[in-house]
Design a protein around this motif. Sequence first.
Motif, mmCIF file in Angstrom:
data_model
loop_
_atom_site.group_PDB
_atom_site.id
_atom_site.type_symbol
_atom_site.label_atom_id
_atom_site.label_comp_id
_atom_site.label_asym_id
_atom_site.label_seq_id
_atom_site.Cartn_x
_atom_site.Cartn_y
_atom_site.Cartn_z
ATOM 1 N N ILE A 290 102.836 40.734 36.546
ATOM 2 C CA ILE A 290 102.021 41.863 37.198
ATOM 3 C C ILE A 290 101.016 42.333 36.618
ATOM 4 C CG2 ILE A 290 102.276 44.161 38.503
ATOM 5 C CD1 ILE A 290 105.009 43.125 39.292
ATOM 6 N N VAL A 291 101.284 42.936 35.197
ATOM 7 C CA VAL A 291 100.513 43.440 34.395
ATOM 8 C C VAL A 291 99.144 42.673 33.700
ATOM 9 C CG1 VAL A 291 100.131 44.497 32.042
ATOM 10 C CG2 VAL A 291 102.255 45.098 33.490
ATOM 11 N N MET A 292 99.463 41.428 33.615
ATOM 12 C CA MET A 292 98.464 40.484 33.209
ATOM 13 C C MET A 292 97.528 40.118 34.550
ATOM 14 S SD MET A 292 98.066 40.461 30.006
ATOM 15 C CE MET A 292 96.662 38.966 30.204
ATOM 16 N N GLY A 293 98.267 39.997 35.375
ATOM 17 C CA GLY A 293 97.322 39.887 36.711
ATOM 18 C C GLY A 293 96.314 40.891 37.075
ATOM 19 N N ILE A 294 96.837 42.138 36.712
ATOM 20 C CA ILE A 294 95.864 43.369 37.042
ATOM 21 C C ILE A 294 94.800 43.383 36.040
ATOM 22 C CG2 ILE A 294 95.923 45.901 36.809
ATOM 23 C CD1 ILE A 294 98.491 46.133 37.706
ATOM 24 N N PRO B 273 106.920 34.504 28.411
ATOM 25 C CA PRO B 273 106.721 34.051 29.721
ATOM 26 C C PRO B 273 106.063 34.894 30.821
ATOM 27 C CG PRO B 273 108.831 33.156 28.660
ATOM 28 C CD PRO B 273 108.116 34.410 27.726
ATOM 29 N N GLY B 274 105.066 34.489 31.362
ATOM 30 C CA GLY B 274 104.633 35.388 32.431
ATOM 31 C C GLY B 274 103.135 35.785 32.086
ATOM 32 N N PHE C 156 88.568 34.892 40.286
ATOM 33 C CA PHE C 156 89.766 34.496 39.650
ATOM 34 C C PHE C 156 90.690 35.465 40.791
ATOM 35 C CE2 PHE C 156 88.101 33.679 35.473
ATOM 36 C CZ PHE C 156 88.322 32.437 35.428
ATOM 37 N N MET C 157 90.228 36.147 41.636
ATOM 38 C CA MET C 157 90.922 37.064 42.474
ATOM 39 C C MET C 157 92.111 36.435 43.258
ATOM 40 S SD MET C 157 90.065 39.820 41.495
ATOM 41 C CE MET C 157 91.344 40.753 42.563
ATOM 42 N N ARG D 268 99.864 36.265 41.180
ATOM 43 C CA ARG D 268 100.739 36.629 40.095
ATOM 44 C C ARG D 268 101.234 38.141 40.440
ATOM 45 N NH1 ARG D 268 99.319 35.256 34.562
ATOM 46 N NH2 ARG D 268 100.235 37.090 34.192
ATOM 47 N N ILE D 269 100.670 39.046 41.098
ATOM 48 C CA ILE D 269 101.101 40.181 41.538
ATOM 49 C C ILE D 269 102.163 40.221 42.651
ATOM 50 C CG2 ILE D 269 100.698 42.606 42.686
ATOM 51 C CD1 ILE D 269 98.032 42.591 41.107
ATOM 52 N N LEU D 270 102.008 39.310 43.592
ATOM 53 C CA LEU D 270 103.063 39.029 44.644
ATOM 54 C C LEU D 270 104.233 38.356 44.000
ATOM 55 C CD1 LEU D 270 103.580 39.025 47.733
ATOM 56 C CD2 LEU D 270 102.616 36.888 47.852
#
Length: 291
Positions: A124-128, A176-177, A259-260, A266-268
């Motif tokens: 989530i964090v890296m997705g944001i 990981p993630g 990249f959206m 990632r967030i989902l």
Amino acid sequence: MSWFESLILGLVQGLTEFLPVSSSAHLRLTAAFAGWEDPGAAFTAITQIGTETAVLIYFRKDIARIISAWFRSLTNKAMRSDHDAQMGWLVIIGSIPIGVLGVTLKDQIEGPFRDLRITATTLIVMGIILGVADRLAARDETGGKHRAAKERKSLQELSVKDGLIFGVCQAMALVPGVSRSGATISGGLLMGYTREAAARYSFLLAIPAVLASGAFELKDASEGGHVSWGPTVFATIIAFVVGYAVIAWFMKFITTKSFMPFVYYRILLGIVIIVLVSMGALSPHAAESAG
């Protein structure tokens, strides 16, 4: 590990290694959702040799040119101002952070860092962060009603400082993630580089780190005998074939696309994992018995 498991995990490794979604997280999650044993950090590192071989072949002309120029610059001072020779040094410099942290944090990488709650959080964090970086890049490229388009940096402008920052971003992928490509591309976009430049340097920077990690794990696995060699080699070959196709697609994709989609995914995925763990439907340590 069965041959079917190695086939699926090889496909997952090849499909996700170069996308900003974290291959190590997907290998871990695939095992957890399927009820398999965790393939472990050794399996991940060894199969990454397959995907990194795809990088070596895809960028073979760039790599050969950089290596040749770098070696000539060792004895020829005039060559030291050559961009390819400098790129050789920048790849070496950028590899230092992950080399140091990879050795010092080895126990954490193979243990606590594989907790699914940590994986979900980093997804989530890296997705944001990737989303913010992508938006900034898009704003520079298109400009706006009251703002002219801004030219972004190419690899010709890569400095030692920026190379080290790229390297620190890459080292974050030990968890990981995070995603090696996601972290380094995000860092590159935030520093003002084009999508293509950030991705290209990300792939080149990964070569020494992944090959060294794979060799290190190969040595440990050979001495410890805790790897199923047949299925692991099979998964590595699958990862190579699929990985090469993904690189070719991804390098074309990033020249015109955002990249959206990866950000939303990632967030989902991170939210789904958190919900499942919170409800008790998924253990945060699921499939860790072989880790």
